[in-house]
Design a protein around this motif. Structure first.
Motif, PDB file in Angstrom:
ATOM      1  N   LEU A 114     -43.681-137.882 -15.355  1.00 58.00           N
ATOM      2  CA  LEU A 114     -42.750-136.804 -15.038  1.00 58.00           C
ATOM      3  C   LEU A 114     -43.010-135.579 -15.907  1.00 58.00           C
ATOM      4  O   LEU A 114     -42.993-134.435 -15.433  1.00 58.00           O
ATOM      5  CB  LEU A 114     -41.309-137.277 -15.232  1.00 58.00           C
ATOM      6  N   THR A 119     -42.053-131.510 -14.780  1.00 62.42           N
ATOM      7  CA  THR A 119     -40.619-131.641 -14.486  1.00 62.42           C
ATOM      8  C   THR A 119     -39.805-131.073 -15.640  1.00 62.42           C
ATOM      9  O   THR A 119     -40.155-131.230 -16.810  1.00 62.42           O
ATOM     10  CB  THR A 119     -40.260-133.120 -14.275  1.00 62.42           C
ATOM     11  N   ASP A 120     -38.719-130.407 -15.301  1.00 57.73           N
ATOM     12  CA  ASP A 120     -37.849-129.819 -16.313  1.00 57.73           C
ATOM     13  C   ASP A 120     -37.364-130.896 -17.292  1.00 57.73           C
ATOM     14  O   ASP A 120     -36.990-131.996 -16.872  1.00 57.73           O
ATOM     15  CB  ASP A 120     -36.642-129.171 -15.627  1.00 57.73           C
ATOM     16  N   GLU A 122     -34.633-131.415 -18.961  1.00 57.32           N
ATOM     17  CA  GLU A 122     -33.300-131.946 -18.688  1.00 57.32           C
ATOM     18  C   GLU A 122     -33.317-132.900 -17.494  1.00 57.32           C
ATOM     19  O   GLU A 122     -32.631-133.922 -17.481  1.00 57.32           O
ATOM     20  CB  GLU A 122     -32.315-130.804 -18.427  1.00 57.32           C
ATOM     21  N   GLU A 123     -34.130-132.552 -16.503  1.00 53.05           N
ATOM     22  CA  GLU A 123     -34.226-133.413 -15.328  1.00 53.05           C
ATOM     23  C   GLU A 123     -34.924-134.728 -15.671  1.00 53.05           C
ATOM     24  O   GLU A 123     -34.530-135.798 -15.195  1.00 53.05           O
ATOM     25  CB  GLU A 123     -34.974-132.696 -14.206  1.00 53.05           C
ATOM     26  N   VAL A 124     -35.956-134.630 -16.510  1.00 54.38           N
ATOM     27  CA  VAL A 124     -36.637-135.851 -16.973  1.00 54.38           C
ATOM     28  C   VAL A 124     -35.646-136.759 -17.690  1.00 54.38           C
ATOM     29  O   VAL A 124     -35.583-137.965 -17.431  1.00 54.38           O
ATOM     30  CB  VAL A 124     -37.815-135.505 -17.906  1.00 54.38           C
ATOM     31  N   ARG A 125     -34.860-136.174 -18.590  1.00 56.05           N
ATOM     32  CA  ARG A 125     -33.880-136.970 -19.327  1.00 56.05           C
ATOM     33  C   ARG A 125     -32.867-137.607 -18.374  1.00 56.05           C
ATOM     34  O   ARG A 125     -32.512-138.779 -18.513  1.00 56.05           O
ATOM     35  CB  ARG A 125     -33.169-136.098 -20.364  1.00 56.05           C
ATOM     36  N   ASP A 126     -32.390-136.832 -17.398  1.00 55.14           N
ATOM     37  CA  ASP A 126     -31.406-137.363 -16.449  1.00 55.14           C
ATOM     38  C   ASP A 126     -31.971-138.538 -15.661  1.00 55.14           C
ATOM     39  O   ASP A 126     -31.295-139.555 -15.452  1.00 55.14           O
ATOM     40  CB  ASP A 126     -30.957-136.266 -15.483  1.00 55.14           C
ATOM     41  N   ILE A 127     -33.220-138.408 -15.201  1.00 57.26           N
ATOM     42  CA  ILE A 127     -33.845-139.476 -14.416  1.00 57.26           C
ATOM     43  C   ILE A 127     -34.009-140.734 -15.255  1.00 57.26           C
ATOM     44  O   ILE A 127     -33.676-141.852 -14.817  1.00 57.26           O
ATOM     45  CB  ILE A 127     -35.218-139.011 -13.874  1.00 57.26           C
TER      46      ILE A 127
END
Length: 255
Positions: A114, A119-120, A122-127
């Motif tokens: 990712l 990938t952003d 924050e989005e990586v962390r969320d996923i």
């Protein structure tokens, strides 16, 4: 494989048998198939009744993992993450694509993919955190099945004892049979209490503990990947990750 559960359960049974022999008992007298069927079968069925078939499948997977699995040390991942941080800082995130083949941890590999794809953060962390939540929920549900079984088993054992005592009362006219019948009646209570405290509850606790260790490892990876994406200094990355570890897993200089 971490054999703690296997050793603990077998060891407890050995001590129970040895204590029985030392008191002059016969271990064979504890083997009563009707009582065992009632307690073990009834407990498992009632535990299934309190959930769904999917929950039961999770419990089976958890049982297998409890006896044959283990959780890798989170501390063992720190050198790998620091090495990746050094490479990313020198050559950029895209350079990590060549290192993916050497990564044995699937969760880390997914996170790196990712990050490499741009990938952003924050989005990586969320996923990745969503996956952590899923692992926690699975471990919690599997542990709940066995903890519930541990609560039901003694009561099912008492039901078996009451059934046995009813049979005793039916034979009051034959005093020579009463001793054997009364002893047999209490075997169900023995199996209920023993199965709860020697098997069901320890397995539930083991599954919950493995879940905690696995999610701690995953959370360490999330922090490492966040540091990679931020381009943090590898020395700072190492100190940050070491601070997330239990004291016994830290490097001496970081402890």
């Amino acid at each position: 494989m971490d054999p703690a559960t296997l050793i603990g359960v077998i060891g407890a049974l050995v001590f129970i048998v040895v204590a029985n022999v030392m008191e002059g008992g016969n271990p064979a007298s504890l083997i009563a198939i009707p009582a065992m069927l009632l307690v073990l079968g009834g407990t498992i069925m009632i535990s299934m009744a309190g959930g769904t078939l999917a929950d039961t499948k999770l419990a089976v997977r958890g049982l297998v993992k409890a006896f044959t699995g283990g959780a890798g040390s989170a501390g063992a991942l720190v050198p790998t993450l620091v090495s990746l941080a050094e490479k990313a800082r020198r050559e950029g995130l895209l350079a990590l694509e060549d290192a993916l083949g050497d990564v044995d941890e699937p969760f880390l590999s997914r996170g790196l993919t990712l990050a490499i794809d741009g990938t952003d953060p924050e989005e990586v962390r969320d996923i990745l955190e969503a996956e952590v939540v899923a692992v926690k929920a699975e471990a919690k549900q599997a542990a709940k099945f066995f903890n519930s079984a541990g609560a039901y088993a003694p009561t099912i054992g008492i039901i078996g004892t009451v059934m046995g005592l009813v049979h005793v009362l039916e034979n009051l006219a034959e005093p020579e049979k009463l001793g054997h019948l009364i002893a047999g009646a209490f075997i169900a209570t023995l199996w209920g209490v023993m199965s709860a405290n020697v098997f069901f509850l320890p397995v539930g606790t083991r599954i919950a503990r493995l879940g905690e260790l696995e999610t701690a490892r995953m959370e360490l990876i999330i922090e490492g990947i966040a540091a990679l994406q931020a381009g943090s200094n590898p020395r700072v990355v190492a100190q940050r990750l070491q601070s997330l570890l239990p004291a016994d897993q830290r490097e001496p200089e970081a402890a």
